[in-house]
Structure formats: structure tokens, C-alpha cells
Design an enzyme around this catalytic site. Sequence first.
Site, PDB file in Angstrom:
ATOM      1  N   GLU A 324       0.831  -1.199   0.000  1.00 33.74           N
ATOM      2  CA  GLU A 324       0.000   0.000   0.000  1.00 33.74           C
ATOM      3  C   GLU A 324       0.869   1.254   0.000  1.00 33.74           C
ATOM      4  O   GLU A 324       1.821   1.349   0.781  1.00 33.74           O
ATOM      5  CB  GLU A 324      -0.880   0.058   1.251  1.00 33.74           C
ATOM      6  N   CYS A 325       0.552   2.201  -0.830  1.00 33.70           N
ATOM      7  CA  CYS A 325       1.127   3.543  -0.803  1.00 33.70           C
ATOM      8  C   CYS A 325       2.664   3.493  -0.774  1.00 33.70           C
ATOM      9  O   CYS A 325       3.292   3.259  -1.796  1.00 33.70           O
ATOM     10  CB  CYS A 325       0.559   4.330   0.381  1.00 33.70           C
TER      11      CYS A 325
END
Length: 454
Positions: A324-325
Site C-alpha cells: 500500500e502507498c
Amino acid sequence: MMGLVVAAPQSGSGKTAFTCALLAALKKRGVLPCSFKCGPDYIDPMFHRSVLGVDCHNLDLFLASENRVRAIFAAGAAGHGAAVVEGAMGLYDGLSFTDRASAWHIAQVLGLPVILVLRPRGVSLTLAAQLRGLMDFRSPSPIAGIVLNDCREGLYRSLAPMLERETGLPVLGFLPHMEQADLPSRHLGLYTAGEIHDLNERVEALSQALEEHVDFDRLAELCSISVPAPPASALSADRKIPIAVAKDEAFCFTYAETLEALEQAGAQPVFFSPIHDGGLPHGVGGLYLPGGYPELYARELSENDSMRTAVRAAVESGLPTVAECGGFLYLGRELTGSDGVTRPMAGVLPGSGFPTGKLVRFGYAALTAREDSLLFRAGESVPVHEFHHWDSTETGSALHAEKPGSGRSWDCGFVSNTLYAAFPHLYFGGDLNLAERFVSAAKRDYVKGEQPWN
């Protein structure tokens, strides 16, 4: 027990400083407090955890249902004598200019009183008018009392009787102006707790001031609540499958509820550092790369060749992976760090990360799957959150994101039967299917002993 939401009319009122001071004071009194944070915040919970030594849990009514939020609160509060919830932004500020998922919404769902932290600058009687507006804006009002922050004692003694007379709300005390209360910040909010070398001294000074200037007995009386019944334990009795979880200076944005959901589904998180370790932990069945600040540590991440090689080999060989991210940026081909230098990363994905100088696709969104994959089934929609100042030249197109209430939408993400890699942060604590599917894939592919990437 004691339970309350710490809220304010707007950001910058000193909620985090007051919450940390209150937690420290309650801890010194032997109350055994626990803490929670409204919304998709990773940084404030680090401060709470630094004070208490136990996890802070997030309460988010966009990412999770009301029943899930009640269960998370009850489980987190079990065995504690006080539960302090720090709000986000202003009291009523929620999703898309509504009160959904706001501090007020959390207070209503959990039946908690609200203590407002006010910073009285350049106002006197007008402050009472503002308070009356906050009290009357939604019914019933959960506001139980006021604390004045960054306030001179002389001003407090003048304001308190007027505010009580005009609003009927008790003014419980004040915190004076203190340099210790000014917590440094940067592009994603406050610095993390571990980066403030004198944080313990700052919190101790704040808690002493709170003890001296706030009426604790009155506060406890106003915030007395019934003890929530803890939910029945649903931990898996099966053999735990180890899942490697990145955790260091660069990867520090992990919800406590996500790790708990993984454990409930049958996983055992095994923490490792992409900065400091030479490779992935041995014998893991999955890999979780959360968000954080890889842009600040791009040099260290890039110079750790053995780790980058191990991660690339693991993902390409089919190790079930969620990134994620910041984790997504790490899997990319290269990353331009905060120093302006572009360096190679793991090279699993085609994109190059670069700074934008502004928030990109900030806020809540609904993420819809176009096809079956590791975490999703075709057509399913899950709530997510984005918050980043870096972007990528290749963000993917396997998923479709739509911002509620704005009509704005975009494609994003790379997925397969063994991969989720995208900017949106997932919340496994809200949708337990995500954790169960991730762990199920890890169980299928788990092989004890040597693995090709070790």
C-alpha cells in the site's frame, strides 16, 4: 469506567497534545487508560502508543460499519479503566462535507461524552456564540465540557465564568502556553513519535500542567460511562502462518486492527526492516508492505541491495503480497527521494515514484475490482483512503476508485492471484474478508524452510 471523545472546532486546537497529557496523567493515577483515534490516521496513534506502551486503535465509520466500530471499541477498552478517543479535524467534519465518520458521529455511535479543546485567540464573547452553535448544530449534543488550551491563567479566569454563564457548559480548566505542546509537523502531518527525541519530557511537562490546571474529579464525573461488553474472541485455533510485515522508519503506517484481523484469520505477523535487514524472514507465507515515508529513506532502501533482490524474487515467484502507498512505491522501478535523487527500488512494478509538492487524490474513496484477485472478487467495492505527496508514472488500472460525493474517479492498482499493489490504503479491520483471503492464500503457498528468495 471513564470514556470520552476529545474534539475541537478545527484542526490546530491542540487535541493531540491534550490527549497525550490526559493519557499520561491517567496512567500516573493508575487508571490503566487505553486510546483510540477517529479516522484513517497513522501518526497520532503513534503518540498515544508512545505514552501508554500499548496499541492505539482507529475508529472509522467510513472504513468500517457501526457494529464493527462498536466491536473494535469494546475489544480495545476491555480491561481498562479509561478510554480516550481523539477526534479528527473539527467536531462535525466528516466525509464529503457531511458529519459521517466525524468525531460527533463516533460519539453518537459509542454513546460517549465530548470534551472540547478550545484555543481562545482574539475572541471573548464570540467564543460563547461559537460554542452555542456547536451545541445546537446537531441533536442531541454530546458536548459535556470545555478545556481551554494555550491560554493564560488570567484570561482563563475571565473567560471561564462567562462561558459557563452563556453556554451552560462546565469549563474544566486550561493548559497554559507551553513550547512542549508544539509538536513539529511536515507534509503528512506531525513527525512520528519516534522522531521527536524529547517526546517523553514534552508529555511529562504537559501532564503536570494538566494535573495542576484541570479539575480531574469533575472531568471523571462528566465522563463516566458503562463498561462496554467485549466481543467474543474469534482467534483461529489453526497453526499460525507467518506473514512478513515491514516495520521500520520507512514503513510505519499500519493499523493495529489490520494486524489483529490477520491474526484472527490465522496469521502470525513477523516484523522485518527493509532498511536494516539483509533479507526477508525465513519461512513466511505472505508479505505485507504498508505505507510510511520511503521517500525520506530512499537512499537507505536503495543501498540495501540484498533486501531489494529478495523482495523482487519473492513477489515474482508468487509470494502473496499486499503493498500500500509507500509499499507500492518501494515495489516500483525507482523512487525520487526527498533529497531529489532518483534511485532504484525493488523493480517489481514498472512505475517511478516522484514528488508532486501537493496532496494527491487525498481522502476517502470506494475501490471497485474489475476482476478476481488475491483480495477482491470482480464487482466488489471496498472503502479505502489515500494520503500522499508522491505519485508514480505507472499507477496501474486493475481497480477503479471513486471519491464519494464528488463524482471524481480514477483507475489504479496492480493485482493478480498473489498481489495487491496500489496507492489506496486498505483497512482489514473493517472488512474481515480481506484478511481471510490474504491469509488463505498464504496458507496455500506456505512452505516451511528454505525459499527461493532467501
